[in-house]
Design a protein around this motif. Structure first.
Motif, PDB file in Angstrom:
ATOM      1  N   THR A  11      -4.238   1.745  -1.871  1.00  0.00           N
ATOM      2  CA  THR A  11      -5.447   1.036  -1.437  1.00  0.00           C
ATOM      3  C   THR A  11      -6.577   2.017  -1.191  1.00  0.00           C
ATOM      4  O   THR A  11      -7.730   1.764  -1.557  1.00  0.00           O
ATOM      5  CB  THR A  11      -5.150   0.194  -0.183  1.00  0.00           C
ATOM      6  OG1 THR A  11      -4.090  -0.714  -0.485  1.00  0.00           O
ATOM      7  CG2 THR A  11      -6.381  -0.579   0.271  1.00  0.00           C
ATOM      8  N   ARG A  12      -6.273   3.155  -0.595  1.00  0.00           N
ATOM      9  CA  ARG A  12      -7.298   4.186  -0.386  1.00  0.00           C
ATOM     10  C   ARG A  12      -7.917   4.600  -1.717  1.00  0.00           C
ATOM     11  O   ARG A  12      -9.141   4.691  -1.841  1.00  0.00           O
ATOM     12  CB  ARG A  12      -6.688   5.413   0.294  1.00  0.00           C
ATOM     13  CG  ARG A  12      -6.330   5.212   1.729  1.00  0.00           C
ATOM     14  CD  ARG A  12      -5.675   6.423   2.333  1.00  0.00           C
ATOM     15  NE  ARG A  12      -6.600   7.555   2.258  1.00  0.00           N
ATOM     16  CZ  ARG A  12      -6.251   8.807   2.410  1.00  0.00           C
ATOM     17  NH1 ARG A  12      -4.996   9.132   2.627  1.00  0.00           N
ATOM     18  NH2 ARG A  12      -7.138   9.770   2.362  1.00  0.00           N
ATOM     19  N   GLU A  13      -7.074   4.880  -2.685  1.00  0.00           N
ATOM     20  CA  GLU A  13      -7.568   5.289  -4.004  1.00  0.00           C
ATOM     21  C   GLU A  13      -8.447   4.209  -4.625  1.00  0.00           C
ATOM     22  O   GLU A  13      -9.525   4.497  -5.147  1.00  0.00           O
ATOM     23  CB  GLU A  13      -6.391   5.580  -4.937  1.00  0.00           C
ATOM     24  CG  GLU A  13      -5.553   6.773  -4.551  1.00  0.00           C
ATOM     25  CD  GLU A  13      -4.240   6.841  -5.331  1.00  0.00           C
ATOM     26  OE1 GLU A  13      -4.051   6.049  -6.280  1.00  0.00           O
ATOM     27  OE2 GLU A  13      -3.394   7.686  -4.973  1.00  0.00           O
ATOM     28  N   LEU A  14      -7.975   2.977  -4.576  1.00  0.00           N
ATOM     29  CA  LEU A  14      -8.718   1.875  -5.197  1.00  0.00           C
ATOM     30  C   LEU A  14     -10.032   1.602  -4.480  1.00  0.00           C
ATOM     31  O   LEU A  14     -11.048   1.323  -5.132  1.00  0.00           O
ATOM     32  CB  LEU A  14      -7.847   0.617  -5.256  1.00  0.00           C
ATOM     33  CG  LEU A  14      -6.705   0.680  -6.266  1.00  0.00           C
ATOM     34  CD1 LEU A  14      -5.693  -0.434  -6.011  1.00  0.00           C
ATOM     35  CD2 LEU A  14      -7.247   0.600  -7.686  1.00  0.00           C
ATOM     36  N   GLN A  30       0.160  -3.462  -8.282  1.00  0.00           N
ATOM     37  CA  GLN A  30       0.455  -2.820  -9.560  1.00  0.00           C
ATOM     38  C   GLN A  30       0.463  -1.302  -9.414  1.00  0.00           C
ATOM     39  O   GLN A  30       1.375  -0.629  -9.871  1.00  0.00           O
ATOM     40  CB  GLN A  30      -0.559  -3.250 -10.612  1.00  0.00           C
ATOM     41  CG  GLN A  30      -0.283  -2.673 -11.983  1.00  0.00           C
ATOM     42  CD  GLN A  30      -1.285  -3.162 -13.017  1.00  0.00           C
ATOM     43  OE1 GLN A  30      -2.310  -3.753 -12.691  1.00  0.00           O
ATOM     44  NE2 GLN A  30      -0.976  -2.903 -14.277  1.00  0.00           N
ATOM     45  N   ARG A  31      -0.545  -0.760  -8.757  1.00  0.00           N
ATOM     46  CA  ARG A  31      -0.621   0.692  -8.601  1.00  0.00           C
ATOM     47  C   ARG A  31       0.537   1.213  -7.740  1.00  0.00           C
ATOM     48  O   ARG A  31       1.073   2.275  -8.003  1.00  0.00           O
ATOM     49  CB  ARG A  31      -1.954   1.121  -8.004  1.00  0.00           C
ATOM     50  CG  ARG A  31      -2.065   2.650  -7.988  1.00  0.00           C
ATOM     51  CD  ARG A  31      -3.429   3.164  -7.783  1.00  0.00           C
ATOM     52  NE  ARG A  31      -4.309   2.920  -8.901  1.00  0.00           N
ATOM     53  CZ  ARG A  31      -5.519   3.453  -9.010  1.00  0.00           C
ATOM     54  NH1 ARG A  31      -5.967   4.273  -8.066  1.00  0.00           N
ATOM     55  NH2 ARG A  31      -6.289   3.183 -10.029  1.00  0.00           N
ATOM     56  N   ALA A  32       0.891   0.470  -6.700  1.00  0.00           N
ATOM     57  CA  ALA A  32       1.975   0.895  -5.807  1.00  0.00           C
ATOM     58  C   ALA A  32       3.351   0.610  -6.396  1.00  0.00           C
ATOM     59  O   ALA A  32       4.354   1.133  -5.906  1.00  0.00           O
ATOM     60  CB  ALA A  32       1.831   0.217  -4.446  1.00  0.00           C
ATOM     61  N   GLY A  33       3.384  -0.222  -7.416  1.00  0.00           N
ATOM     62  CA  GLY A  33       4.660  -0.571  -8.028  1.00  0.00           C
ATOM     63  C   GLY A  33       5.522  -1.450  -7.140  1.00  0.00           C
ATOM     64  O   GLY A  33       6.744  -1.315  -7.115  1.00  0.00           O
ATOM     65  N   VAL A  34       4.883  -2.357  -6.410  1.00  0.00           N
ATOM     66  CA  VAL A  34       5.609  -3.259  -5.515  1.00  0.00           C
ATOM     67  C   VAL A  34       5.208  -4.700  -5.809  1.00  0.00           C
ATOM     68  O   VAL A  34       4.169  -4.970  -6.415  1.00  0.00           O
ATOM     69  CB  VAL A  34       5.341  -2.944  -4.023  1.00  0.00           C
ATOM     70  CG1 VAL A  34       5.746  -1.519  -3.696  1.00  0.00           C
ATOM     71  CG2 VAL A  34       3.908  -3.200  -3.639  1.00  0.00           C
TER      72      VAL A  34
END
Length: 189
Positions: A11-14, A30-34
């Protein structure tokens, strides 16, 4: 890292890349893969996760700055190290960028850590400059509060210039400029 940590970091990155609106729960997952269940197991929703991410970013920003501010040496040397430390100017300040996000600024809960962090930075810089004045480091006439506000404005504005130019030269020039102005007060700089 555990799932909650993965979610916060992603979330920080996004938020830094896309802002609040562009950071959808689906993009986070999607980014976290969860999956969705994992996200809502740890957080009540996007606002809660965004708040955790913003708070983490603010904590890291403060810690990185404080490491420079409390290092040994005269205040102007510590300030110079802080201004010249490695930054991703083209991405902008992760807190400063959020101050330009209308969705973050319109939500009092999300806005609070942004406002508090920028206020902390101005205050901490003013304290550092006031400490220098008490030690007789600068020439008379330096206003610590106004100078601290100018330094923060230069840093934030130089990120905007760097993003607009598509290169880090504008950021480096702005830092050089503020240091040249400070040199008028700090003869040893």
């Amino acid at each position: 890292m555990g799932t909650a940590e993965d979610l916060i970091e992603c979330t920080r990155e996004l938020l830094w890349e896309r802002g609040y609106v562009g950071t959808s729960p689906q993009a986070i997952q999607q980014r976290a893969g969860v999956g969705q269940g994992s996200m809502y197991h740890h957080f009540t929703g996007k606002p809660g996760l965004a708040l955790a991410a913003i708070n983490r970013t603010a904590e890291e920003m403060r810690a990185a700055a404080e490491a420079q501010f409390t290092a040994p040496g005269p205040a102007v040397e510590r300030l110079t190290r802080y201004l010249r430390r490695e930054r991703e100017a083209l991405k902008g300040c992760p807190i400063g960028r959020l101050s330009q996000d209308p969705d973050v600024m319109s939500d009092a809960t999300l806005r609070r850590p942004v406002v508090d962090t920028l206020h902390w930075l101005r205050t901490r810089l003013a304290d550092l400059l006031a400490e220098a004045c008490e030690r007789g480091e600068p020439r008379p006439g330096l206003d610590p509060v106004a100078t601290a506000a100018a330094i923060v404005a230069v840093l934030q504005g130089s990120c905007v210039l760097a993003r607009a130019d598509g290169g880090g030269e504008a950021f480096a020039e702005a830092v050089d400029g503020v240091l040249a102005l400070l040199a008028a007060y700090f003869p040893s700089a």
